[in-house]
Motif scaffolding. Sequence first.
Motif, PDB file in Angstrom:
ATOM      1  N   HIS A  53      41.650 -20.870  16.715  1.00 38.05           N
ATOM      2  CA  HIS A  53      43.178 -19.987  17.745  1.00 38.05           C
ATOM      3  C   HIS A  53      41.800 -19.181  18.500  1.00 38.05           C
ATOM      4  CE1 HIS A  53      45.917 -21.581  15.354  1.00 38.05           C
ATOM      5  NE2 HIS A  53      45.695 -21.616  13.669  1.00 38.05           N
ATOM      6  N   PHE A  54      40.402 -18.656  18.610  1.00 39.18           N
ATOM      7  CA  PHE A  54      40.710 -17.765  19.339  1.00 39.18           C
ATOM      8  C   PHE A  54      40.711 -18.161  20.545  1.00 39.18           C
ATOM      9  CE2 PHE A  54      36.982 -16.070  22.038  1.00 39.18           C
ATOM     10  CZ  PHE A  54      36.590 -14.394  21.373  1.00 39.18           C
ATOM     11  N   GLU A  55      39.985 -19.925  20.882  1.00 42.15           N
ATOM     12  CA  GLU A  55      40.543 -20.380  22.237  1.00 42.15           C
ATOM     13  C   GLU A  55      41.700 -20.043  23.395  1.00 42.15           C
ATOM     14  OE1 GLU A  55      38.710 -23.869  24.100  1.00 42.15           O
ATOM     15  OE2 GLU A  55      38.673 -24.241  22.578  1.00 42.15           O
ATOM     16  N   TRP A  56      42.676 -20.222  22.083  1.00 42.56           N
ATOM     17  CA  TRP A  56      43.931 -20.173  21.965  1.00 42.56           C
ATOM     18  C   TRP A  56      44.433 -18.338  22.681  1.00 42.56           C
ATOM     19  CZ3 TRP A  56      48.560 -17.316  21.481  1.00 42.56           C
ATOM     20  CH2 TRP A  56      49.476 -17.729  22.475  1.00 42.56           C
ATOM     21  N   CYS A  57      43.745 -17.976  21.579  1.00 46.64           N
ATOM     22  CA  CYS A  57      44.152 -16.509  21.924  1.00 46.64           C
ATOM     23  C   CYS A  57      43.658 -15.831  22.939  1.00 46.64           C
ATOM     24  CB  CYS A  57      43.951 -15.770  20.930  1.00 46.64           C
ATOM     25  SG  CYS A  57      45.328 -16.204  18.960  1.00 46.64           S
ATOM     26  N   ASN A  58      41.898 -15.977  23.347  1.00 43.25           N
ATOM     27  CA  ASN A  58      41.061 -15.455  24.021  1.00 43.25           C
ATOM     28  C   ASN A  58      42.192 -15.835  25.549  1.00 43.25           C
ATOM     29  OD1 ASN A  58      38.894 -13.851  24.932  1.00 43.25           O
ATOM     30  ND2 ASN A  58      38.244 -15.867  25.898  1.00 43.25           N
ATOM     31  N   GLY A  59      42.341 -16.982  25.532  1.00 46.68           N
ATOM     32  CA  GLY A  59      42.871 -17.293  27.159  1.00 46.68           C
ATOM     33  C   GLY A  59      44.397 -17.143  27.234  1.00 46.68           C
ATOM     34  N   PHE A  60      45.207 -16.441  26.509  1.00 45.38           N
ATOM     35  CA  PHE A  60      46.353 -15.834  26.372  1.00 45.38           C
ATOM     36  C   PHE A  60      46.002 -14.421  25.997  1.00 45.38           C
ATOM     37  CE2 PHE A  60      49.383 -13.097  24.535  1.00 45.38           C
ATOM     38  CZ  PHE A  60      50.832 -13.581  25.348  1.00 45.38           C
ATOM     39  N   PHE A  61      45.550 -13.749  26.085  1.00 44.24           N
ATOM     40  CA  PHE A  61      44.454 -12.204  26.451  1.00 44.24           C
ATOM     41  C   PHE A  61      44.645 -11.586  27.378  1.00 44.24           C
ATOM     42  CE2 PHE A  61      41.709  -8.156  25.696  1.00 44.24           C
ATOM     43  CZ  PHE A  61      42.881  -8.035  24.988  1.00 44.24           C
ATOM     44  N   LEU A  62      43.096 -13.336  28.155  1.00 41.72           N
ATOM     45  CA  LEU A  62      43.290 -12.687  29.345  1.00 41.72           C
ATOM     46  C   LEU A  62      43.783 -13.305  30.365  1.00 41.72           C
ATOM     47  CD1 LEU A  62      39.888 -14.447  29.148  1.00 41.72           C
ATOM     48  CD2 LEU A  62      39.559 -11.845  29.250  1.00 41.72           C
ATOM     49  N   ASP A  63      44.888 -13.240  30.022  1.00 42.11           N
ATOM     50  CA  ASP A  63      46.129 -13.491  31.016  1.00 42.11           C
ATOM     51  C   ASP A  63      47.323 -12.908  31.394  1.00 42.11           C
ATOM     52  OD1 ASP A  63      44.989 -16.363  32.564  1.00 42.11           O
ATOM     53  OD2 ASP A  63      46.251 -17.717  31.319  1.00 42.11           O
ATOM     54  N   ASN A  64      47.026 -11.721  30.377  1.00 45.39           N
ATOM     55  CA  ASN A  64      48.274 -10.744  29.763  1.00 45.39           C
ATOM     56  C   ASN A  64      47.442  -9.032  29.485  1.00 45.39           C
ATOM     57  OD1 ASN A  64      50.742 -12.407  30.492  1.00 45.39           O
ATOM     58  ND2 ASN A  64      49.318 -13.613  28.798  1.00 45.39           N
ATOM     59  N   GLU A  65      46.302  -9.354  29.608  1.00 49.57           N
ATOM     60  CA  GLU A  65      45.554  -7.871  29.791  1.00 49.57           C
ATOM     61  C   GLU A  65      46.360  -6.745  29.616  1.00 49.57           C
ATOM     62  OE1 GLU A  65      41.075  -7.897  30.568  1.00 49.57           O
ATOM     63  OE2 GLU A  65      41.935  -9.145  31.674  1.00 49.57           O
ATOM     64  N   GLU A  66      46.960  -6.767  30.344  1.00 49.18           N
ATOM     65  CA  GLU A  66      47.860  -5.399  31.385  1.00 49.18           C
ATOM     66  C   GLU A  66      49.311  -5.259  30.144  1.00 49.18           C
ATOM     67  OE1 GLU A  66      50.347  -9.018  33.235  1.00 49.18           O
ATOM     68  OE2 GLU A  66      48.052  -8.172  32.991  1.00 49.18           O
ATOM     69  N   ASN A  67      49.622  -6.576  29.348  1.00 52.12           N
ATOM     70  CA  ASN A  67      50.649  -6.128  28.176  1.00 52.12           C
ATOM     71  C   ASN A  67      50.191  -6.233  27.057  1.00 52.12           C
ATOM     72  OD1 ASN A  67      52.381  -6.213  30.280  1.00 52.12           O
ATOM     73  ND2 ASN A  67      52.428  -8.335  30.609  1.00 52.12           N
ATOM     74  N   LEU A  68      49.301  -6.035  27.037  1.00 48.16           N
ATOM     75  CA  LEU A  68      47.957  -6.059  26.076  1.00 48.16           C
ATOM     76  C   LEU A  68      47.238  -5.276  25.161  1.00 48.16           C
ATOM     77  CD1 LEU A  68      47.515  -9.898  25.354  1.00 48.16           C
ATOM     78  CD2 LEU A  68      49.896  -9.033  24.347  1.00 48.16           C
ATOM     79  N   GLU A  69      47.602  -4.239  26.252  1.00 46.33           N
ATOM     80  CA  GLU A  69      46.386  -3.130  25.630  1.00 46.33           C
ATOM     81  C   GLU A  69      46.215  -2.588  23.968  1.00 46.33           C
ATOM     82  OE1 GLU A  69      47.517   0.646  27.983  1.00 46.33           O
ATOM     83  OE2 GLU A  69      46.871  -0.570  29.907  1.00 46.33           O
ATOM     84  N   ASP A  70      47.143  -2.217  23.273  1.00 41.20           N
ATOM     85  CA  ASP A  70      47.516  -1.851  22.177  1.00 41.20           C
ATOM     86  C   ASP A  70      45.894  -2.838  20.860  1.00 41.20           C
ATOM     87  OD1 ASP A  70      48.701   0.366  22.838  1.00 41.20           O
ATOM     88  OD2 ASP A  70      50.123  -0.944  22.099  1.00 41.20           O
ATOM     89  N   TRP A  71      45.839  -4.183  21.960  1.00 41.70           N
ATOM     90  CA  TRP A  71      45.658  -5.138  21.380  1.00 41.70           C
ATOM     91  C   TRP A  71      44.022  -5.158  21.460  1.00 41.70           C
ATOM     92  CZ3 TRP A  71      47.929  -8.513  17.434  1.00 41.70           C
ATOM     93  CH2 TRP A  71      49.479  -8.473  17.225  1.00 41.70           C
ATOM     94  N   VAL A  72      43.798  -4.614  22.242  1.00 37.85           N
ATOM     95  CA  VAL A  72      41.899  -4.608  22.843  1.00 37.85           C
ATOM     96  C   VAL A  72      41.257  -4.810  21.829  1.00 37.85           C
ATOM     97  CG1 VAL A  72      40.250  -3.451  24.864  1.00 37.85           C
ATOM     98  CG2 VAL A  72      42.484  -3.661  25.631  1.00 37.85           C
ATOM     99  N   GLU A  73      40.792  -3.721  20.725  1.00 41.34           N
ATOM    100  CA  GLU A  73      40.265  -3.269  19.697  1.00 41.34           C
ATOM    101  C   GLU A  73      40.470  -3.696  18.622  1.00 41.34           C
ATOM    102  OE1 GLU A  73      39.199   0.841  18.622  1.00 41.34           O
ATOM    103  OE2 GLU A  73      39.339   1.524  19.524  1.00 41.34           O
TER     104      GLU A  73
END
Length: 341
Positions: free
Chosen positions: A68-88
């Motif tokens: 699950h981390f591998e999938w989420c990491n890819g999604f996170f890197l592709d959508n960083e600008e929309n996931l600022e609240d998720w960073v920590e």
Amino acid sequence: MKMTVDQYWDKWEELMSREEASFEKWDGLEDLLFIAQKEGDLYKEFCCRFGIMRTVNYLGEYEELFDHFEWCNGFFLDNEENLEDWVESFLWIYKWMAEHLVKMPGIEMELLDAFFNDFEEAYDRYGYSLRPYYQHQHKRALKTGEAEDAHAYYHEWLAAERDSLADCEACEYQTQLEYFYFTGEKEKAAPIEKLLLSKEVCCGEIPHLTYSKLLLPYYEDGRVEQAVRYQSEGYFFIYDKPHFLIEASEHIRFLALTEPLRGIKVLERHIEYADSGKDPYGMFYFYMSAIVLHRKLLEAGHRPGFAVDVMSEVAEEIAGDFDARNGNDFFEREMERFYSL
């Protein structure tokens, strides 16, 4: 009946609000994940996979965490600008990954190094302290028997600034305690033991995990009565958590030396998870402790009721795999240490 959007998120929030990890919670999140995938909603899928990671990590289902981390990491890197609240929240999971990847001998050193490089770069990119990175490099060195690296990273870890992604004080003190027992500096461990056992600093896993670390050192120092009390108190916290193999193995070794018949019950509670092979590192220590228990039962005139031939073969194979991966003979020496008990 199809869920409305509000019903979907209400269910997700209800599941995420459950503090205790459980297979029921995992199943509920998997159901929501299936819906998200069927709808092709990648944000919902990310949220569900994130929740699953937070759950399986505490159930000992580490392969699920990695996937699950591998999938989420890819999604996170592709959508960083929309996931600022998720960073920590997302960066916190790097620490779980670092903790468990090291325990898998099938993870090649190049891949392990690459992950730790990503760990360092991610924290640095978002402006967070590298304290957790140094701490987990230190813990990695302890697990692979690299004493010099453990020493160097220990000092870098404690010198780095604490921020919101640092472990709680109790967990950091626990890591220090384990290091001082690794180095044999019991005089430095003593004040930390006192602090943790007094519960002046504590958390959801501390001092639960502290007790087992004290058992053999106390036995070696002749403080057996005190160790017996800690064994009873400490095992209460982990008896219903079968994936706590390292802690269970420490209880088994102590009981093998003091009350071997009682060690059988601890063995029986955790053997199914150990046999599953989900945690090779824990499996090695659990099997080696079972071998010690088997021998001590025989020496005391008891019939053990379990065989250790296969355990011995598997433990030797795991040790060989780890040493080949790590490029040293640490696990071979660990086997010799167990056989000398």
